[in-house]
Enzyme design. Sequence first.
Site, mmCIF file in Angstrom:
data_model
loop_
_atom_site.group_PDB
_atom_site.id
_atom_site.type_symbol
_atom_site.label_atom_id
_atom_site.label_comp_id
_atom_site.label_asym_id
_atom_site.label_seq_id
_atom_site.Cartn_x
_atom_site.Cartn_y
_atom_site.Cartn_z
ATOM 1 N N ASP A 200 -56.522 17.788 4.541
ATOM 2 C CA ASP A 200 -56.102 19.042 5.182
ATOM 3 C C ASP A 200 -57.265 19.621 6.007
ATOM 4 O O ASP A 200 -57.874 20.606 5.593
ATOM 5 C CB ASP A 200 -55.642 20.029 4.108
ATOM 6 C CG ASP A 200 -54.993 21.269 4.670
ATOM 7 O OD1 ASP A 200 -54.654 21.281 5.868
ATOM 8 O OD2 ASP A 200 -54.823 22.240 3.915
ATOM 9 N N GLU A 234 -55.565 27.793 11.622
ATOM 10 C CA GLU A 234 -54.234 27.499 11.061
ATOM 11 C C GLU A 234 -54.101 28.067 9.652
ATOM 12 O O GLU A 234 -53.058 28.589 9.272
ATOM 13 C CB GLU A 234 -54.005 25.983 11.041
ATOM 14 C CG GLU A 234 -52.604 25.548 10.635
ATOM 15 C CD GLU A 234 -52.469 25.193 9.162
ATOM 16 O OE1 GLU A 234 -51.365 24.836 8.729
ATOM 17 O OE2 GLU A 234 -53.482 25.281 8.429
ATOM 18 N N ASP A 272 -50.263 17.004 10.311
ATOM 19 C CA ASP A 272 -50.879 17.800 9.255
ATOM 20 C C ASP A 272 -50.739 17.077 7.912
ATOM 21 O O ASP A 272 -49.741 16.383 7.671
ATOM 22 C CB ASP A 272 -50.235 19.184 9.174
ATOM 23 C CG ASP A 272 -51.126 20.214 8.477
ATOM 24 O OD1 ASP A 272 -52.248 19.848 8.064
ATOM 25 O OD2 ASP A 272 -50.714 21.378 8.343
ATOM 26 N N HIS A 350 -54.909 21.789 -1.145
ATOM 27 C CA HIS A 350 -55.554 23.060 -1.472
ATOM 28 C C HIS A 350 -56.204 23.050 -2.855
ATOM 29 O O HIS A 350 -56.162 24.043 -3.587
ATOM 30 C CB HIS A 350 -54.564 24.224 -1.355
ATOM 31 C CG HIS A 350 -54.313 24.638 0.058
ATOM 32 N ND1 HIS A 350 -53.519 25.712 0.414
ATOM 33 C CD2 HIS A 350 -54.756 24.108 1.232
ATOM 34 C CE1 HIS A 350 -53.488 25.826 1.734
ATOM 35 N NE2 HIS A 350 -54.224 24.865 2.244
#
Length: 386
Positions: A200, A234, A272, A350
């Site tokens: 990411d 983003e 992405d 994340h």
Amino acid sequence: ISWPSLGLAAPMALQRLAVSPCRAAGPDLSPLKRFVGVRYSNSRLVSSNHVPQPFRRLRRAHALSESKKCTSRCGQHTSASSSTIASLQANVFHMLAFGQRVAGSESPGHQSMRRHIIEHFQRLNWEIETSSHTQETVLGRRTFYNLIAIHRCAGRRPGPILAHDSCPRSNPSPSPMCLVLGAHYDSKFFPDFDFCGAIDSMVSVAVLLHVANQVATRPDLLHRDLRLVFFDGEEAFMDWSPHDSLYGSRHLAKKWAADGTICTIDLLMVLDLLGGPSPRIRSCIADTDHHFLTLMQLEKVLRESGDLITTKRIFWAGRGAAVDDDHSPFQARNVPSLLVIPQPFPQVWHTQHDTADHVDWAVSADLANIITAFVLHFLRQPPSNT
């Protein structure tokens, strides 16, 4: 890179395949319900937990095992695939060494990242623009930097663009002349750990750099301009919301709508969260199903010719869930948009485990080769045939 079965024969090979619309099945959200942070069209939920606890216990042994599998598979396939892996690894490792790339922070990592991208395109003799703007955020005023690299087809030079009022996207120009690929280069800020963001979204950025290298070797074969956009901002600073996310793409969409550039876009493809193992990528925008079908067909052609490393399918039929990403501000202005993102999201999304150790390099190389084939196929088609 050289694909024995592709090259100029790719469009002909595609014509021999049976063409049918993507299966218009309703969105199957059951795999996504396991995730706390799945992004939907109007909200991108980012909880304090980010992903379920089991995903936080991913073991390094598994990553090393996957790395060994990748090394083994690489040795059994074409030198082109091996060179793609080498290209991706060189860029990803180099960019991760810059450290965190939090948008608006003016951190050394963010500055080094911008410099790396700019220098890459200067070496290729592409036009490179920096589109910066300062705006209020949930953390105060921040400056964001979108980077736009432009490759113009042979014989084309910059010229006047129709005023936006004379070319609304609801009634676009009959001959759009531009394919746009995008990925974000900023990384999300976490106060309790340094977030690397390999998946990411450094792998996606590396794929764009790889595409540029391949396009640069075929300038006389292209009938459209190509723009590669590296979006800043983003990621949300706090929790995902319409006002705390997509800072760079929201600004660029507004700017291009004002100066008319948006009227020249044939297709916007945003990458992405690429690089994880066993991705399942589905079309999540009905208007561009036919372009997604081309990705599926190219994967089939390359796999049958032995030019892909992995054996598992990457691009799948069926409808994916709508996802809010850098394409959204452009899609809202009727720009044909294609989002290439796995669903469900990679397990390390994340978390502190989103490092190079968890990148599946064989899958990443296959994605890079499929996307490169798509770009070359798209750019070779005369605009009137789109």
